[in-house]
Design a protein around this motif. Structure first.
Motif, short mmCIF file in Angstrom:
data_model
loop_
_atom_site.label_atom_id
_atom_site.label_comp_id
_atom_site.label_asym_id
_atom_site.label_seq_id
_atom_site.Cartn_x
_atom_site.Cartn_y
_atom_site.Cartn_z
N GLY A 559 -5.44 6.49 4.76
CA GLY A 559 -7.01 7.15 4.63
C GLY A 559 -7.28 7.69 3.03
O GLY A 559 -8.10 7.47 2.37
N ALA A 560 -5.96 7.70 2.13
CA ALA A 560 -5.46 8.05 1.14
C ALA A 560 -5.37 6.17 0.27
O ALA A 560 -4.96 5.65 0.51
CB ALA A 560 -5.08 9.21 0.71
N LYS A 561 -5.73 6.89 -1.29
CA LYS A 561 -5.45 5.14 -2.26
C LYS A 561 -3.85 5.77 -2.06
O LYS A 561 -3.22 6.51 -2.66
CB LYS A 561 -6.40 5.63 -3.82
CG LYS A 561 -5.83 4.29 -4.08
CD LYS A 561 -6.55 3.57 -4.15
CE LYS A 561 -6.68 1.91 -4.57
NZ LYS A 561 -6.92 0.82 -4.01
N PRO A 562 -3.21 4.62 -2.15
CA PRO A 562 -1.82 4.67 -2.47
C PRO A 562 -1.45 3.90 -3.28
O PRO A 562 -1.71 3.64 -4.06
CB PRO A 562 -1.04 3.20 -1.25
CG PRO A 562 -2.56 2.57 -1.42
CD PRO A 562 -3.53 2.80 -1.00
N GLU A 563 0.00 4.30 -3.22
CA GLU A 563 0.53 4.40 -4.94
C GLU A 563 1.24 3.11 -4.87
O GLU A 563 1.44 3.14 -3.60
CB GLU A 563 1.29 5.16 -5.49
CG GLU A 563 2.71 5.54 -6.46
CD GLU A 563 3.56 6.05 -6.52
OE1 GLU A 563 3.10 7.34 -7.47
OE2 GLU A 563 4.56 6.26 -5.83
N ASN A 564 0.53 2.31 -6.11
CA ASN A 564 1.13 0.97 -6.14
C ASN A 564 2.44 0.37 -7.22
O ASN A 564 1.83 1.45 -7.90
CB ASN A 564 -0.11 0.78 -6.17
CG ASN A 564 0.21 -1.05 -7.04
OD1 ASN A 564 0.84 -1.79 -6.50
ND2 ASN A 564 -1.20 -1.78 -6.27
#
Length: 676
Positions: A559-564
């Motif tokens: 549900g959260a923006k992942p680290e990329n």
């Protein structure tokens, strides 16, 4: 190469207006025509599948036909009401030599695409011309079919049959890739108005074909009508001889042997080297009991994978096994005596026509010092196996035995790999040591269904379909259609454990750059927020579109923006072409993009120990001062202490995409184990 790490920033910056690429009319038209050809080819494939299965004719079901025809031609029970099959132009069918191609003189006339569909029915050549117009959403729809042999049109037959003639509303069209909401029911019975037909069909008349023109110039079966023969050092010629005797209908592992053979062959043709010329011979495929039933379906030339796949798909087992005569026929197919020449015979039985195939193989092998005859024996007794092994021995080649479907696929791949290795050995006195790849899992998308180990997350069935020629078509659109979005549509996941050691995930694909925000993601994923994958993607520069390759490792909470974290390579910043916004490089870049749609590329996610990389390989075309070449690009590695999750494929569209759909053709997926 750029190292990137981002948590919330978009991977791509906003490009300039899409009109920069739209200003390349020749390339845009070629890609548009290719999509019209794909629609006609898919209609014919689905119609044929129903015919062969004895199911209700496709033309009788308006809900399905609206995906192909303009809605007012999709009439309930149309084929029954006509008492005629307008796809085959006959009541019965025995189809071979299928070819689909654009009109050589006027591929687009007054805004309508003109697509030729040619085939033989019970040995009689037939030619149909399909006209297609654009629906409001920009997709092609078939608005008439013309028989060049008999002079009828579909709309004319409908009028003669008393079927109501009502003009279509293009704004309400259902298309293959965009069925409007709430428009799922059959529309009124109808035909087409006279004004809806291109000029050459008005009044039911067909303009005479210009004297000397050859509509089959790109795909014809005669030596002079084929694609160019690729000559020169380092290349080879390979002729497949396919057994189409009646016994090939026998089943192994619950599947007809001919189906396994077709799947194996179509799965490997896209992997052949660019300098390999291919020919195709079949025997026993037209007549029962006829020892002279041998046909060169494709003379040796540099055919496209699509052309080879269509020829293979048209083979139907019927007759006897004249192996010796087929080998003799192969001897006359090689145009150059100084190149590596290989024959690969695939058979499930021994000679049944009184010939001496061992002697024929011996004669063929001495035709040139670089000639080899290889044999794959499928589901044979010991006696039959010895008979075929003699052919390989006398032909100075290798023999491969296969007793089940997987062994057959492996055998064919080994045989082809052996021919390529022989060619490399002759052209390179000191060949480099190679890693050996073994197929762990293969999906060729040949149908009628994909492997049951696949599942589809957020499935939208209307936006995907097996196209009937060895590819899975996927359309993508929308702001949520990103590879890291939990609601992304039609994400494919494979429920299969990964190999313990080194391996590659491999995807052969084609894509058309229509919005400038296309991307294909080949990954190992626990969920959308925790993945590692190879990303092949496009963005827009001020002068037009550009390609990139990325390796991305995503980690985060659902549900959260992942680290990329990962690496990015600008393929139009050096590896494929440089200075992309200069005149000549821009023109060449457009040629590369066209080749990506017509010929495709191979995307890989590679594991070596704890290191993971992304790689892409593509055959670049020759253009003006640029030579044709194969380019392989690989990123720097990221470290993955453990790899958990499922292999997956996703074809999508960035949220900054221009209006419209992105179209992809997935042609082959494989997991390859790598042995050191």
């Amino acid at each position: 190469m750029t190292l990137f790490k981002t948590c919330s920033a978009a991977l791509l910056s906003v490009g300039l207006a899409v009109s920069g690429f739209a200003a390349k009319p020749a390339m845009a038209q070629d890609m548009d025509i290719a999509k019209a050809q794909d629609l006609v080819r898919l209609l014919f494939a689905k119609h044929t599948a129903r015919f062969q299965a004895g199911d209700t004719p496709l033309m009788n079901e308006p809900g399905l036909m609206k995906r192909f025809l303009v809605d007012c031609l999709a009439v309930e029970g149309l084929q029954g009401r006509l008492q005629f099959d307008p796809i085959y132009g006959a009541q019965d069918a025995d189809i071979s030599d299928l070819r689909v191609f654009a009109d050589p003189d006027a591929p687009i006339l007054r805004g309508a695409a003109q697509i030729h569909l040619a085939f033989s029915n019970f040995g009689t050549p037939r030619l149909f011309i399909y006209t297609l117009i654009k629906a409001a959403n920009g997709e092609w729809q078939i608005n008439d079919i013309y028989s060049d042999d008999d002079g009828w049109t579909l709309t004319g037959l409908m009028r003669e049959g008393g079927i109501a003639n009502v003009s279509c509303d293009p704004g309400a069209e259902v298309t293959l890739f965009d069925p409007p909401a709430g428009n799922t029911q059959a529309t009124n019975d109808s035909g087409m108005e006279d004004g809806d037909l291109p000029a050459h069909m008005d009044g039911g008349q067909m303009a005479a074909r210009p004297t000397g023109s050859d509509p089959d110039a790109d795909v014809g079966m005669e030596q002079g009508d084929t694609p160019a023969y690729t000559d020169g050092a380092g290349g080879s010629d390979l002729v497949f001889i396919v057994d189409a005797s009646g016994s090939m209908w026998g089943q192994v592992d619950g599947t007809a042997k001919i189906s396994t053979a077709k799947q194996a062959l179509t799965g490997l043709i896209g992997d052949l080297g660019a300098s390999t010329n291919v020919g195709l011979i079949a025997y026993g495929h037209r007549r029962e009991g006829d020892c002279g039933d041998i046909e060169t379906l494709l003379p040796v030339a540099n055919h496209s994978p699509d052309a080879i796949g269509l020829a293979i798909d048209g083979i139907t087992p019927r007759g006897k096994t004249p192996i010796a005569a087929a080998l003799e026929a192969a001897a006359s197919t090689f145009p150059a005596a100084d190149r590596q020449a290989n024959v690969l015979l695939i058979s499930d039985g021994r000679e049944t026509c009184g010939g001496d195939p061992c002697a024929a193989a011996r004669a063929l092998s001495v035709q040139g010092i670089k000639t080899r005859v290889h044999v794959v024996g499928f589901d044979l007794s010991e006696e039959e196996s010895r008979a075929l092994q003699c052919i390989a021995e006398e032909g100075n080649g290798n023999y491969y035995a296969a007793n089940n479907a997987q062994e057959f696929v492996d055998a064919v791949n080994k045989a082809v790999r052996a021919t390529e290795e022989e060619t490399a050995a002759l052209s390179e006195p000191e060949p480099r040591p190679l890693h050996q790849a073994k197929a762990y899992f293969i999906e060729t998308f040949d149908g009628p269904e994909i492997d049951t180990a696949w599942s589809v997350t957020n499935e939208v069935a209307e936006l995907k379909a097996l196209d009937g020629k060895g590819a899975l078509f996927i359309a993508a659109s929308g702001k949520k259609d990103n590879y890291d979005h939990a609601e992304a549509m039609n994400r494919l996941e494979l429920d299969k454990q990964l190999p313990d050691g080194d391996f590659d995930l491999v995807l052969d694909l084609r894509m058309a750059l229509q919005t400038g925000r296309e991307h294909v993601w080949l990954s190992i994923a626990e969920d959308p927020a925790n993945q590692i994958g190879a990303l092949f993607w496009a963005d827009w520069k001020g002068c037009g579109p550009a390609l990139h390759l990325s390796l991305s490792k995503l980690s985060g909470e659902a549900g959260a923006k992942p680290e990329n974290t990962g690496f990015d390579i600008s393929l139009f910043g050096g590896p494929m072409v440089d200075n992309i916004c200069s005149k000549a490089p821009r023109a060449y870049g457009d040629q590369i993009l066209e080749a990506l749609y017509t010929d495709g590329a191979t995307l890989r996610l590679k594991r070596r120990g704890r290191k993971v990389t992304a790689a892409v390989e593509m055959q670049l075309p020759a253009f003006e001062d640029y030579e044709a070449r194969i380019v392989t690009v690989e990123t720097e590695p990221v470290t993955a202490l453990r790899l958990s999750g499922k292999p997956g494929i996703f074809a999508g569209q960035w949220s900054k995409a221009a209006p419209g759909e992105s179209h992809y053709f997935l042609e082959r997926f494989a997991i390859e184990e790598i042995a050191q």
